[in-house]
Design a protein around this motif. Structure first.
Motif, PDB file in Angstrom:
ATOM      1  N   LYS A 123      47.139  37.830  39.571  1.00 54.94           N
ATOM      2  CA  LYS A 123      45.972  38.205  40.133  1.00 54.94           C
ATOM      3  C   LYS A 123      44.415  37.831  39.193  1.00 54.94           C
ATOM      4  O   LYS A 123      43.527  37.252  39.827  1.00 54.94           O
ATOM      5  N   ILE A 124      44.621  38.382  37.814  1.00 55.99           N
ATOM      6  CA  ILE A 124      43.438  37.912  36.877  1.00 55.99           C
ATOM      7  C   ILE A 124      43.414  36.316  36.920  1.00 55.99           C
ATOM      8  O   ILE A 124      42.259  35.680  37.068  1.00 55.99           O
TER       9      ILE A 124
ATOM     10  N   GLU B 270      44.034  34.216  39.149  1.00 58.48           N
ATOM     11  CA  GLU B 270      43.502  33.737  40.517  1.00 58.48           C
ATOM     12  C   GLU B 270      42.086  34.095  40.494  1.00 58.48           C
ATOM     13  O   GLU B 270      41.205  33.052  41.026  1.00 58.48           O
ATOM     14  N   ILE B 271      41.613  35.079  39.937  1.00 59.67           N
ATOM     15  CA  ILE B 271      40.004  35.301  40.240  1.00 59.67           C
ATOM     16  C   ILE B 271      39.316  34.141  39.320  1.00 59.67           C
ATOM     17  O   ILE B 271      38.256  33.909  39.644  1.00 59.67           O
TER      18      ILE B 271
ATOM     19  N   SER C 216      38.944  31.044  40.855  1.00 59.87           N
ATOM     20  CA  SER C 216      37.619  31.220  41.842  1.00 59.87           C
ATOM     21  C   SER C 216      36.209  31.051  40.952  1.00 59.87           C
ATOM     22  O   SER C 216      35.312  30.787  41.547  1.00 59.87           O
TER      23      SER C 216
ATOM     24  N   ARG D  71      39.476  41.910  29.912  1.00 65.54           N
ATOM     25  CA  ARG D  71      39.926  41.727  31.322  1.00 65.54           C
ATOM     26  C   ARG D  71      40.683  42.423  31.862  1.00 65.54           C
ATOM     27  O   ARG D  71      40.782  42.710  33.162  1.00 65.54           O
TER      28      ARG D  71
ATOM     29  N   TYR E 153      40.211  44.702  35.277  1.00 63.00           N
ATOM     30  CA  TYR E 153      40.730  44.699  36.554  1.00 63.00           C
ATOM     31  C   TYR E 153      41.732  45.994  36.647  1.00 63.00           C
ATOM     32  O   TYR E 153      41.474  46.376  38.134  1.00 63.00           O
TER      33      TYR E 153
ATOM     34  N   THR F  51      38.833  44.211  40.201  1.00 62.50           N
ATOM     35  CA  THR F  51      38.193  42.583  40.303  1.00 62.50           C
ATOM     36  C   THR F  51      37.676  42.259  38.863  1.00 62.50           C
ATOM     37  O   THR F  51      37.791  43.137  37.862  1.00 62.50           O
TER      38      THR F  51
ATOM     39  N   ASN G 284      34.207  40.551  36.816  1.00 60.78           N
ATOM     40  CA  ASN G 284      32.741  39.824  36.804  1.00 60.78           C
ATOM     41  C   ASN G 284      32.518  38.955  35.709  1.00 60.78           C
ATOM     42  O   ASN G 284      32.909  39.356  34.619  1.00 60.78           O
ATOM     43  N   TRP G 285      31.907  37.764  36.017  1.00 60.88           N
ATOM     44  CA  TRP G 285      31.551  37.022  34.956  1.00 60.88           C
ATOM     45  C   TRP G 285      30.347  37.263  34.271  1.00 60.88           C
ATOM     46  O   TRP G 285      29.390  37.529  35.058  1.00 60.88           O
TER      47      TRP G 285
END
Length: 412
Positions: A12-13, A15-16, A19, A85, A89, A94, A96-97
């Motif tokens: 999941k990390i 995948e984010i 994005s 990270r 999560y 989620t 954030n950058w």
């Protein structure tokens, strides 16, 4: 927070992060191994579900190996970043950058941190000024802490004087002037709030004259050599030459170029409309041909696809705005090296030297100082006087020529 299998968190990390704009081969070929280190630690301990406490144990082990020099600094920093990270999560669902900026090297106890936060929240600071004040106050309180003074009410005027003496031996006159000014306002705040603290207003009111050094600038020849080293066939080169051309033709500060938005360009009128970060004042500047062409080339053929409103983006994913003006300083220094420009500390040949170059060229062409002030966005005319010292050669040419005039001594 619910129980989460650590093996399920990792994809999941990833995948984010994809994005954010990272390429798959970068994620799974390079970064996956770093993230797997933490997952494998859980496996060795036989733990299936994520637990921040277990992750803390992992970081403690990594830090121990780093201290013993069994691990490189890069690997150590990467492991800590991975742990953050996973924690983020797990706690928020989620990521954030963000680019970590303004991290203070002064580590204060909770009581001193509380004082700093109260002071910074007591008034409306400009963002840049706020961090200058924070630096001064944290430096001061860290000195107390190093000398066993854990509460400001336990400090004495003698302790404050010792700090000033020590600072005077290591800071320039300008930095010392600022330090005393900021600390004086901090202690005035403590008095207003009826907090017990040493009465050192008199010490901090000592006048330290600020010198105005004569700075160098980037010459026309040096700028030409720098521009020739930029490979404009690449997206990176298209970005960098646009940044350098903007600095050279508008005199904009690096931080203002970083925050320049697509909406700030008026293409029809050939004009830039910006709000300066340093002063908050609005500037309307002409967009000259060289800078305009470079901007168009980058926007149309070099700028990555991004929803970011800023013009200039990071070259690598995630494609967001550059973190700060420091990034522009680094890229300019890189091209100076390629152009074999011999740099020395404080020689004025950095990116800000383009701003001084523009002022110098305007000055020698007969442009009034008031106009130079308007172009550079200076509200105080005194600030512009620094540029008068740049043109010593032209000032010499203004001197009267006494050739052929025979001096006579009066007898009276």
């Amino acid at each position: 927070m619910t129980k989460q299998l650590i093996a399920e968190i990792l994809p999941k990390i990833m995948e984010i992060l994809e994005s954010f704009g990272y390429e798959k081969h970068t994620l799974w070929g390079n970064m996956y191994g770093s993230f797997s280190g933490l997952v494998n630690f859980y496996k060795r301990k036989g733990i299936l579900y994520y637990d921040p406490q277990v992750t803390s144990e992992y970081i403690a082990l990594i830090e121990s190996r780093y201290q013993k020099k069994d691990l490189s600094r890069e690997s150590y920093s990467t492991a800590k970043r991975v742990a953050r990270r996973f924690d983020e999560y797990y706690l928020t669902g989620t990521l954030n950058w963000n680019c970590n900026k303004r991290n203070s090297k002064f580590k204060l106890n909770p009581e001193y941190e509380r004082l700093v936060e109260m002071f910074l929240s007591s008034r409306s600071f400009h963002n840049n000024t706020k961090w200058d004040f924070a630096w001064a106050v944290k430096k001061h309180l860290a000195y107390y802490q190093e000398h066993g003074i854990e509460r400001i009410q336990d400090a004495t005027v003698s302790d404050a004087r010792s700090f000033v003496v020590k600072s005077a031996s290591s800071l320039s006159s300008g930095s010392l002037h600022n330090l005393l000014c900021y600390l004086k306002q901090f202690y005035e705040f403590l008095i207003e709030k009826d907090m017990k603290a040493p009465d050192c207003i008199a010490i901090l009111s000592y006048h330290v004259p600020r010198k105005m050094p004569i700075h160098g600038y980037v010459t026309d020849e040096e700028l030409s050599a720098i521009l020739q080293t930029v490979d404009t066939t690449t997206s990176l080169g298209k970005r960098d030459i646009a940044i350098i051309q903007l600095g050279a033709t508008t005199g904009l500060r690096a931080i203002d170029i970083v925050h320049l938005k697509l909406s700030d360009i008026n293409w029809r009128q050939g004009e830039l409309n910006i709000t300066q970060c340093k002063t908050g004042s609005i500037l309307h500047l002409p967009l000259l041909q060289d800078a305009g062409e470079a901007l168009k080339e980058y926007i149309l053929n070099g700028r990555p696809e991004s929803s970011s409103p800023e013009i200039f983006l990071r070259e690598k994913a995630p494609f967001i705005s550059m973190s700060s003006g420091v990034a522009i300083g680094y890229l300019f220094d890189k091209y100076c090296k390629r152009a074999e420009i011999d740099r020395k500390p404080y020689d004025g040949k950095g990116f800000h030297g383009l701003r001084r170059r523009l002022a110098r060229n305007m000055l020698t062409s007969g442009t009034p100082v008031t106009t130079i002030a308007q172009v550079l966005g200076h509200q105080n005319m005194e600030t512009v006087k620094q540029y008068l010292s740049l043109d010593s050669q032209s000032l010499k040419e203004c001197a009267l020529d006494f050739t052929g005039i025979v001096p006579e001594r009066s007898s009276s």
